[in-house]
Design a protein around this motif. Sequence first.
Motif, short mmCIF file in Angstrom:
data_model
loop_
_atom_site.label_atom_id
_atom_site.label_comp_id
_atom_site.label_asym_id
_atom_site.label_seq_id
_atom_site.Cartn_x
_atom_site.Cartn_y
_atom_site.Cartn_z
N LEU A 164 0.93 -1.15 0.12
CA LEU A 164 0.16 -0.01 0.08
C LEU A 164 0.95 1.09 -0.01
O LEU A 164 1.82 1.42 0.66
CB LEU A 164 -0.97 0.05 1.37
N LEU A 165 0.33 2.35 -0.67
CA LEU A 165 1.05 3.55 -0.77
C LEU A 165 0.02 4.58 -0.29
O LEU A 165 -0.95 4.76 -0.88
CB LEU A 165 1.57 3.89 -2.28
N LEU A 166 0.55 5.37 0.64
CA LEU A 166 -0.47 6.35 0.94
C LEU A 166 -0.13 7.71 0.21
O LEU A 166 0.75 8.24 0.16
CB LEU A 166 -0.37 6.90 2.48
N ALA A 167 -1.12 8.34 -0.61
CA ALA A 167 -0.92 9.50 -1.48
C ALA A 167 -1.70 10.65 -0.81
O ALA A 167 -2.34 10.78 0.02
CB ALA A 167 -1.60 9.23 -2.85
N ASP A 168 -1.50 11.72 -1.67
CA ASP A 168 -1.99 13.21 -1.55
C ASP A 168 -1.77 13.78 -0.21
O ASP A 168 -2.58 14.53 0.34
CB ASP A 168 -3.74 13.14 -1.60
N PHE A 169 -0.62 13.78 0.23
CA PHE A 169 0.04 14.60 1.30
C PHE A 169 -0.09 15.84 0.92
O PHE A 169 0.21 16.36 -0.04
CB PHE A 169 1.36 14.33 1.85
#
Length: 751
Positions: A164-169
């Motif tokens: 999983l990659l967390l985006a939109d910081f």
Amino acid sequence: MHESGAMQNSSIATLGRYRILQRIGRGGMGDVWLCEDPTLRRQIAIKTLPSHSETDREFALRFEREAQAAAALNHPHILPVHDYGQQPLQNGQSITYIVMPYIAGGSLADRIANCVAQRMFMPVDFALLYLMHAAKAIDHAHEQGVIHRDIKPGNMLLRTDKWLLLADFGIARILASADNLTQTGVGFGTPHYMAPEQAQGRAEFASDNYSLAVIAYQLFAGRVPFDAGNAYATTIQHMTLPPPPIRQFNRSLSPTFEAALLKGLEKQPAQRPSSARDFVATLQQALTSNAHYAPTEVKATPFPFPGMPSPQNSFPQATTVQQPFPGQTTVIENGQAKQPVTTPPNATRRRLVIGGGAAVVLAGGGLSIWTLLPKISAPPSVTPQPTSAPIVPPAANQSLVLRGHNKPVAILAWSPQGVLASAGSQGDGQVFLWDVQTLFQQKESPAKPKATQQFHTGQDILLAWSPQGDMLAIANADSGPDFNSTRLDVYTGDLGSLASGYNDKFIIKDALVVDVLSWSPSENLATIVHSSSNLDAPDALTLWDAKHPQQVLASLHTPRRAYTDVGLTLTNNPMAFAPHTQPLTLALGTHDGISVEQIDLSKLQPQIKESFLFTYGDNEKYTSSTKLVAWSSDGRYLAGIKDNYNKPTSIAIWDMQTHTILSARALPDDVSTYLLTTIWSPAAASSKIAAGANNGRVYIWDSNGNALPIDVKSPPADIQASIRALSWSADGQWLAAAYNDQNASIVIWKM
């Protein structure tokens, strides 16, 4: 700022050096485009933000600062930022954009949708893996001083099924208004996942952790904890309501797991786990200790379990079953996919936060938010007992259909003179008065209201007639002068003007909405609200002085908090009252059952205390959660209906003299439906009690002897929807039901 769709209208083929191929995503915070980098010869994804004026220097500075902060985050589970830029448009606007890797594996939101479509819970191994990957990314960002502010499944991209990659910081922070540049991103985020303090403009590290806890709830329950049908109401639910116990939706989970999860959803940031990783580790430990939900199983668990409510409004029927995860076990029952389970459209809306909904009623005639308890009369000659009386088939009832609201009607209220008031839901903003007797005689089509008032509100409106019918109180039709106040309006009985002594400055402070609205027999207006500044404060009950309008007569706190769960509609409000009685007695629907409480106004300092608590006798505490209560016309009996999570098929009745529960009024065994609202006929000496169901019918019982319905009222054939509100006229001659259909129909039966 304008929508980034303006870029497409400008026929732009490139952004900087990047060639646009196609749009692959659209959301409230921008569009995502598949592009090609001609220099590095690779495909990338570009997120364009809403356009802004080229002269808006504050936005440009904020964008550059946040883009740089996001680009500085280097972590295996954070989607990296390759580049960012700004491009002018022909209309004087400018587009800002962020360049990222193109991830073709979809998002966690897609995986959740697949599970819901197949009526399965997320496989536990995958759920824990995704939560831990996100937790590591969140903690790393926090260590760098960066708050995400919009943690949600749609911002969690999957490089592979196990990465999983967390985006939109920084996106939410970039889009904060210029006035909030020095604050913490007031109001920005996604309402279903937004922490209470973030909704109030105080985003902090713990806010991201709260959002992760909401996602954990969704993965293991198949639904989010709060969904009121619109952004404002859902946000208020996060601020004021306790989340539904997750074991209502997934009974394979242990109490230890539930406690750990609810810890992450604490209203106060300081009470949540100190880090995202600690929170997920606690969940993992709780699951590991639960043999039934061993984390080594890589398969989906079907939902709902026997006797459980469905986590979603409906599930599509399928002849072929798509595999949400590689190697996942497909759930088939009796050789085929199960039939869809449908709950009413209003099942995700909560009257508490959008204009009312505490299940509270002062004892007296009929169902009401407030009905005063008359002196207990001698027991009737026949005590309610179960019988096997057959159900009467639906007849061709004489009925009238009223329409005109733009949204389904949230509340119905009869005046003592027989005028029906109706108010729409979810921003409809209209209050109508209907002269039902005249409309029946004239048979005019379409039927028209005798008076109307239009308000500008995004909430459900509450209505309450004064005992004489000369005034109509209206709550939640207009906001107060600031975010932490709300306004009441008291109109003349014909809606012509504000009533004598009342003006547009009738403000209740420290409250976002009025939860309960009514009148006492002596013309004292009564309200119940939740504090907007202190979420842990008890419900505030206020009696407003009839002799001095808009002045407080008594300010009290209820011993127990009114039932404030999600997914219910508590708009049954005919407001029938009995003569003066001291002390006043009220019945309050709570999570523990029905709390019967008394108000003593004879003292210098008025007091309220609980007399006793009625329960259903069930083993599990949450099954006593009561959403609606109703009194018989003589005050001898009290009826209660459980919340929608329990899919109630009966009405419980208690004897107020003996404090014992009697045989329930139940639906026939062959009727596949459940009850949403109930009301006792307020007519003198009437023993009839009615309930509206999710199949659109109204079932009527005789409380003096029949356990099964004696009559059924059905709407016209063109109305195929659940019942939202139910109201019985003071003389018992008219019964009105509001429906959740697209025409916002009200059906009136002549009894």
